[in-house]
Scaffold this active site. Structure first.
Site, PDB file in Angstrom:
ATOM      1  N   GLU A 133       0.812  -1.293  -0.042  1.00 28.01           N
ATOM      2  CA  GLU A 133      -0.040  -0.090  -0.017  1.00 28.01           C
ATOM      3  C   GLU A 133       0.648   1.171   0.029  1.00 28.01           C
ATOM      4  OE1 GLU A 133      -2.359  -0.023   3.498  1.00 28.01           O
ATOM      5  OE2 GLU A 133      -3.409  -2.099   2.889  1.00 28.01           O
ATOM      6  N   CYS A 134       0.573   2.168  -1.175  1.00 32.81           N
ATOM      7  CA  CYS A 134       1.164   3.440  -1.019  1.00 32.81           C
ATOM      8  C   CYS A 134       2.764   3.412  -0.849  1.00 32.81           C
ATOM      9  CB  CYS A 134       0.735   4.234  -0.200  1.00 32.81           C
ATOM     10  SG  CYS A 134       0.840   5.998  -0.330  1.00 32.81           S
TER      11      CYS A 134
END
Length: 479
Positions: free
Chosen positions: A352-353
């Site tokens: 994620e990210c």
């Protein structure tokens, strides 16, 4: 369950909520209370201050991510009678989705959890105008939850003048004030506050604020407000369940799974979770949900470790600030190769990210320096110098790999980086505007993209991730 609790909220961001919440937590801890903290909304950094600096358990609660009943269950989880909970609000007290909706606001969370509110007002540069400002917020308070006020950044002399005037005109107690001092300011950057480890002598600074608060704010008054909270119950939560927290049942036997250094018991799978200065954005309830589904969590550092934890069956790379450590991450070639190899042999990976950035072929920072990364994704990421996407989203997969058909999971995005390949295997939709776009790279063993996911909004995601790790474990055992 009867838990003393109070929410620290404000008319707007920058009023001093984090400062007051941390100072109050420290004061309560010093008095011997069994304290816990909660952050309203998706922010990762404030809970780090609660946990790392003050040393109390902390997690997020968000009424967009979860419905009212589930939010209450998540609040009560791990809590016991006689605990003292401090909830830190987000933005202005009535600011929810898109700044206009009730869901996701501090006030909605206070209503759901029946939590009385202490209102922090930045009173610098204000005189009697404080009274009509408070009048408006109190009129909007249909549940009459705002019980106390703390005036921030004013002098003792003015506080002694304005306090009796406020209490004479309004049904609220002025619990105290904080004077303006430079050492009380907590520095911030584009994605929010600096993280605790980046701030010099932050523990000493917050201890100083706590000592000041105990001189200028009546902690006893706040305790009385907290003790006035109504009893809160859910259909499923009991104190016995709280005592049995962090325990899973494998083959009808209780197995403690909350340990990063233990070997993996039979029946469990090991998920390697990146956690260091570069990767630190994790929701506690995401980790808890993986454990409940049979995952043993083993933390590792992409900055310092040269290999994944022994016996890993899946990898979770959360968000953080990898761009600040791009050079060091790049120099750790053995770890980059270990992650790439894990991907190639079919080990499940969720990123994620910041974790998504790490999996790219290269990362280009704000100064234009280009660094090799793990190379799992054949694309390049770069700093745009501005916010690319910001806000809540709901995601559905185009092809069902981690989620059932037509079932979404909720999360949010907030990033200044972009990629030459953001993926197109999921559809993200904004809850207020309805606007949608494609994102995330997804296949049977990968979920990689900019969105931060909140697993309790769809627990199937955590179940699916752990199950994929279990299948991987079975496959390598067969070999």
């Amino acid at each position: 369950m009867n838990i003393s609790r109070v929410m620290i909220a404000a008319p707007k961001s920058g009023s001093g909520k984090t400062l007051v919440a941390c100072a109050l937590l420290q004061a309560l801890k010093n008095r011997g209370w069994q304290t816990a903290a909660y952050k309203c909304g998706p922010d990762y950094i404030d809970p780090m201050f609660h946990k790392q600096v003050i040393g109390v358990p902390s997690k997020n609660l968000d009424t967009f991510f979860t419905d009212e009943e589930q939010t209450k269950r998540l609040f009560l989880c791990d809590r016991m009678e006689n605990d003292f909970a401090v909830l830190e609000g987000v933005m202005g007290i009535y600011d929810g989705l898109g700044g206009v909706r009730r869901e996701g606001s501090s006030y909605h969370l206070a209503c759901v959890t029946k939590t009385p509110v202490v209102f922090v007002v930045d009173a610098k540069g204000m005189g009697r105008s404080i009274i009509p400002l408070l009048t408006g917020f109190l009129q909007y308070d249909t549940e009459h939850l705002i019980r106390g006020v703390i005036l921030n950044r004013i002098s003792k002399g003015y506080f002694e003048t304005i306090k009796p005037l406020i209490e004479a005109e309004l049904p609220v107690t002025v619990a105290g004030f904080l004077p303006e001092k430079e050492i009380y300011r907590i520095e911030s950057r584009h994605l929010g506050l600096f993280m605790p480890d980046e701030l010099g002598n932050i523990r000493e600074r917050l201890q100083d604020v706590s000592e000041e608060l105990q001189k200028t704010v009546s902690v006893d008054t706040i305790v009385k407000i907290a003790e006035s909270a109504q009893e809160l119950q859910t259909a499923e939560k009991t104190e016995a369940q709280a005592k049995a927290r962090r325990t899973a049942t494998i083959c009808n036997k209780p197995v403690v799974i909350d340990s990063s250094h233990m070997s993996t018991p039979a029946g469990l799978v090991t998920i390697a979770v990146a956690r260091d200065e570069a990767f630190s954005f994790y929701y506690e309830d995401n980790i808890a949900l993986m454990k409940e589904n049979g995952a043993n969590i083993r933390y590792f550092s992409p900055l310092r470790d040269e290999e994944l934890p022994t016996g890993s069956h899946a990898v979770l790379l959360g968000g953080g600030y990898p761009e600040l450590y791009a050079k060091k991450l790049s120099e750790n070639k053995k770890m980059r190769e270990a992650v790439r190899k894990a991907s190639e042999i079919g080990m499940p990976i969720v990123a994620e990210c910041g974790g998504f950035l790490y999996l790219h072929r290269t990362m280009t920072d704000r100064e234009g320096n280009r660094y090799p990364m793990a190379g799992v994704i054949h694309a390049d990421c770069y700093n745009t110098g501005k916010s690319v996407r910001f806000g809540y989203i709901e995601l559905q997969e185009k092809k069902n790999c981690f989620l059932p058909e037509n079932i979404s999971i909720r999360g949010h995005e907030f990033h200044y980086f972009d990629s030459t390949d953001n993926g197109a295997d999921a559809i993200a939709q904004r809850p207020v505007t309805g606007k949608s776009y494609c994102c995330v790279i997804i296949d049977e063993t990968h979920w990689m993209g900019f969105p931060h996911l909140y697993y309790p909004s769809n627990p199937v995601f955590a179940e699916s991730f752990v199950e994929k790790a279990r299948r991987y474990k079975e496959r390598i055992i067969e070999k």
